[in-house]
Design an enzyme around this catalytic site. Structure first.
Site, PDB file in Angstrom:
ATOM      1  N   THR A  22       0.912  -1.011   0.278  1.00 42.34           N
ATOM      2  CA  THR A  22       0.135  -0.061   0.023  1.00 42.34           C
ATOM      3  C   THR A  22       0.850   1.266   0.124  1.00 42.34           C
ATOM      4  OG1 THR A  22      -0.218   0.316   2.411  1.00 42.34           O
ATOM      5  CG2 THR A  22      -1.611  -1.226   1.235  1.00 42.34           C
ATOM      6  N   CYS A  23       0.034   2.405  -0.088  1.00 41.12           N
ATOM      7  CA  CYS A  23       1.030   3.442  -0.212  1.00 41.12           C
ATOM      8  C   CYS A  23       1.108   4.437   0.948  1.00 41.12           C
ATOM      9  CB  CYS A  23       0.212   4.569  -1.310  1.00 41.12           C
ATOM     10  SG  CYS A  23       1.314   5.257  -2.592  1.00 41.12           S
ATOM     11  N   ASP A  24       0.888   3.477   2.197  1.00 40.73           N
ATOM     12  CA  ASP A  24       0.798   4.386   3.505  1.00 40.73           C
ATOM     13  C   ASP A  24       2.190   3.888   3.981  1.00 40.73           C
ATOM     14  OD1 ASP A  24       0.551   5.474   5.723  1.00 40.73           O
ATOM     15  OD2 ASP A  24      -1.079   3.886   6.611  1.00 40.73           O
ATOM     16  N   GLY A  25       2.959   5.065   4.641  1.00 37.05           N
ATOM     17  CA  GLY A  25       4.162   4.897   5.379  1.00 37.05           C
ATOM     18  C   GLY A  25       4.188   4.105   6.637  1.00 37.05           C
ATOM     19  N   ASN A  65      -6.656   0.759   0.092  1.00 37.03           N
ATOM     20  CA  ASN A  65      -6.103   1.132  -0.987  1.00 37.03           C
ATOM     21  C   ASN A  65      -6.495   0.279  -2.363  1.00 37.03           C
ATOM     22  OD1 ASN A  65      -2.568   1.970  -1.261  1.00 37.03           O
ATOM     23  ND2 ASN A  65      -4.194   2.783  -2.264  1.00 37.03           N
TER      24      ASN A  65
END
Ligand SMILES: *Cc1c(COP(=O)(O)O)cnc(C)c1O
Length: 377
Positions: free
Chosen positions: A326-329, A365
């Site tokens: 996913t694009c989450d840190g 996402n």
């Protein structure tokens, strides 16, 4: 599962995939029963609610702990031989609704099953009396959760000092208190928690008896630790302690139940995923895989659990980072994993990922939960 079998499943079904081995579930259940022969195991469905698991454990002889109406219905639908009429007689033997807080709409539906439900305060008692007057009730005690991986005592359970009053309050409104329950915290490796909880429960039972109300059921909850690694002491050592305390503290005719979740399913599953990206940051190799902490690895966040990521490939290893898709840190599986040099498309896997993992997978996402493959059903 051999590595070859895991690779074959990943080839056939694609990745990400979670492989659940029912031989291991049956083995874990048999181990539980062997070491705690007087204790009926009510599998805590929230650990992994796959209907296949419910059916396997039911066939092995297990009962079930549910914590929501959908879980209750899931169990009812998957345990054969329980006709609506038979349910009236058997429901307590097979299901306990162990969430101390229940919406009134849920109680309303549950009432016609005459269920066994838990409570830990007077407001809940009033609600049960009003919406599920045919329920039997079990009082949840607050007990030490010291050192457990997941702590539950700040959210659930009445204090020992108010327990007998809550028992009396239930009888006063016409409900029947069938027993006491507690939970020592999940993945409880501090066995003293069980000893203290059993002693607290014994004191409440004995005072309750002297006030004219002998309780029949002792529910020792969940928390039995899964063998994630060699630091977890064997289950047999915990069981010896529990058996000794039960023999010392409780009358012979008491019915003892437990609610193991993690212990029965954690070691039964392996997640297989694929490397979809590779970069070097600050001199460290970073791999991106097609699973994430929003999916099969959700236990990293919600369960405070770590799952080592391993490669099928051999070779010289170095410390790497492993990130989710996913694009989450926040989506970090590990900042320090020993891995050989992997290429995009290579498979990796994590063992012991059967509890509190894909059960709390999301669609964050846009990525769907991993496919689940059941073997040795
Ligand atoms: C979650 C839960 C369980 C299962 O706990 P484990 O630590 O997985 O064994 C048992 N009982 C209740 C009431 C729970 O909430």
């Amino acid at each position: 599962m051999t590595k070859q079998q895991l690779r074959a499943i990943a080839r056939k079904h694609g990745t990400p995939v979670v492989v659940i081995d029912h031989d291991i579930i049956r083995r874990n259940y048999a181990e539980f029963r062997r070491h705690l022969p007087k204790v009926q195991a009510y599998y805590a469905v929230k650990a992994n609610p796959a209907p296949e698991i419910v059916r396997t454990l039911y066939r092995a002889g297990a009962s079930f702990d549910v914590a929501s109406l959908p879980e209750f219905m899931l169990v009812c639908e998957n345990i054969k031989g329980l006709s609506p009429k038979a349910q009236q007689d058997f429901i307590w033997d097979k299901i306990i609704y162990a969430n101390p807080t229940k919406p009134k709409e849920t109680l309303d539906v549950l009432d016609r099953y005459r269920p066994l439900v838990t409570y830990d305060n007077v407001n809940e008692l009033d609600k049960i009396k009003r919406y599920a007057p045919h329920a039997g009730v079990v009082l949840r005690l607050r007990v030490p959760n010291t050192g457990s991986m997941v702590e539950l005592s700040s959210k659930f359970g009445c204090d020992a000092g108010e327990a007998v009053d809550l028992v009396l309050a239930a009888f006063r409104v016409g409900l029947v208190v069938e027993g006491l329950s507690f939970h020592v915290g999940s993945q409880c490796t501090n066995f003293e928690n069980f000893v203290q909880a059993l002693n607290m429960a014994a004191a409440v039972m004995s005072e309750s008896r002297s006030r004219g109300h002998a309780l029949k059921i002792l529910d020792i909850g969940g928390g039995f630790p899964a063998a994630y690694n060699r630091h977890v002491r064997p289950f047999s050592a915990l069981a010896r302690k529990i058996n000794a305390e039960i023999a010392r503290l409780f009358p012979d005719d008491i019915e003892i139940i437990a609610e193991p979740g993690r212990f029965l399913v954690a070691t039964a599953a392996t997640a297989v995923s694929r490397v979809i990206g590779k970069a070097v940051r600050d001199g460290k190799t970073c791999y991106y895989i097609d699973d994430s902490v929003y999916h099969t690895y959700s236990g990293i966040i919600f369960d405070h659990c770590q799952y080592p990521v391993k490669a099928f490939k051999r070779g010289h290893t170095e410390i790497c980072a492993v990130f989710g898709q996913t694009c989450d840190g926040l989506d970090v599986l590990s900042q320090a994993e020993e891995l050989p040099d992997l290429a995009i498309g290579d498979l990796v896997y994590s063992e012991n990922i059967g509890a509190y993992s894909n059960a709390s997978s999301t669609w964050f996402n846009g990525f769907p939960p991993a496919k689940v493959v059941h073997v040795n059903q």
